[in-house]
Design a protein around this motif. Structure first.
Motif, short mmCIF file in Angstrom:
data_model
loop_
_atom_site.label_atom_id
_atom_site.label_comp_id
_atom_site.label_asym_id
_atom_site.label_seq_id
_atom_site.Cartn_x
_atom_site.Cartn_y
_atom_site.Cartn_z
N SER A 83 42.73 65.68 57.59
CA SER A 83 42.74 66.09 56.49
C SER A 83 43.36 65.05 55.67
CB SER A 83 43.34 67.51 56.21
OG SER A 83 44.56 66.99 56.41
N ASP A 85 45.65 64.03 52.09
CA ASP A 85 46.51 64.22 50.85
C ASP A 85 47.57 63.35 50.13
OD1 ASP A 85 45.74 66.98 51.20
OD2 ASP A 85 47.84 67.72 52.14
N VAL A 86 46.90 63.21 48.49
CA VAL A 86 48.15 62.26 47.95
C VAL A 86 49.01 62.90 47.34
CG1 VAL A 86 47.26 60.64 45.50
CG2 VAL A 86 45.35 61.32 47.45
N ASP A 87 49.99 62.16 46.98
CA ASP A 87 51.81 62.52 46.86
C ASP A 87 51.73 63.00 45.42
OD1 ASP A 87 52.41 62.82 49.16
OD2 ASP A 87 52.94 60.28 49.09
N LYS A 88 51.83 63.26 44.68
CA LYS A 88 51.70 64.20 42.89
C LYS A 88 53.29 63.11 42.49
CE LYS A 88 50.75 68.73 43.27
NZ LYS A 88 50.81 70.13 42.97
N GLY A 98 50.26 59.01 50.48
CA GLY A 98 50.29 60.68 50.21
C GLY A 98 50.12 60.54 52.33
N THR A 99 50.16 62.19 53.00
CA THR A 99 49.78 62.40 54.18
C THR A 99 48.83 62.42 54.64
OG1 THR A 99 50.26 64.26 53.29
CG2 THR A 99 52.45 63.23 53.77
N LYS A 107 51.00 64.58 62.08
CA LYS A 107 51.11 64.17 61.04
C LYS A 107 51.76 63.46 60.57
CE LYS A 107 52.54 66.65 56.60
NZ LYS A 107 52.85 67.82 55.83
N LYS A 109 51.57 59.42 57.51
CA LYS A 109 52.13 58.71 56.60
C LYS A 109 51.28 57.80 55.99
CE LYS A 109 56.48 61.13 54.17
NZ LYS A 109 55.75 62.05 53.56
N GLU A 140 37.91 60.04 54.19
CA GLU A 140 38.60 60.83 53.21
C GLU A 140 40.16 60.78 52.55
OE1 GLU A 140 38.90 64.52 53.46
OE2 GLU A 140 36.92 64.01 55.45
N ALA A 144 39.61 60.78 48.20
CA ALA A 144 41.18 61.70 47.70
C ALA A 144 41.66 61.33 47.02
CB ALA A 144 41.83 62.29 48.66
#
Length: 150
Positions: A83, A85-88, A98-99, A107, A109, A140, A144
């Motif tokens: 998975s 994720d993109v940092d806000k 992101g992570t 996990k 970065k 992914e 994203a």
């Protein structure tokens, strides 16, 4: 003289070197570009090399020689559970960050620097994700970033 060099196909950086060598005059690359523009000399363009188009794979003439779906089922690697994720708030010095959670649960970065180069920061020194995980990270990450308008 500069116009002759350009018409002979000499590059602007070579023109810059020749000016320095023959006239003992140090010009920046931009100054050489402006000089050539002021002389109204056409810079010849080199044609882009055409990328080689791979030949299409040969088609089997006998459908019986093709593998069945059952034969292929065990040959493909299982999809990786990764998975992204993109940092806000993007990390300083990055265009996006992101992570990532790898299939083994570790996990890390990721970030894309200002040159557009993607970087992966592992969860611990020496950690190497599997090749399947890396392909999944690319897929992914592309999904994203597309969702965010990149």
């Amino acid at each position: 003289m500069v116009g002759t060099w350009i018409s002979q196909g000499v590059s602007l950086s070579d023109v810059q070197a020749r000016i320095t060598q023959q006239f003992e005059l140090s010009l920046t690359y931009m100054q050489v570009r402006m000089l050539v523009a002021d002389l109204d000399v056409e810079i010849p363009t080199k044609p882009d090399p055409k990328p080689a188009v791979p030949a299409p794979a040969p088609v089997a003439e006998n459908p019986a020689s093709l593998p069945s779906v059952g034969d292929l089922a065990g040959s493909a690697p299982a999809p990786s559970q990764v998975s992204v994720d993109v940092d806000k708030i993007t990390q300083p010095g990055a265009m996006a960050s992101g992570t990532v959670v790898f299939s083994d649960g570790k996990k890390g970065k990721w970030l894309i620097d200002h040159t557009g180069y993607p970087r992966l920061i592992p969860p611990e020194p020496g950690y190497r994700p599997t090749q399947e995980d890396m392909y999944a990270v690319q897929d992914e990450l592309a999904k994203a970033l597309q969702k965010m308008g990149y």
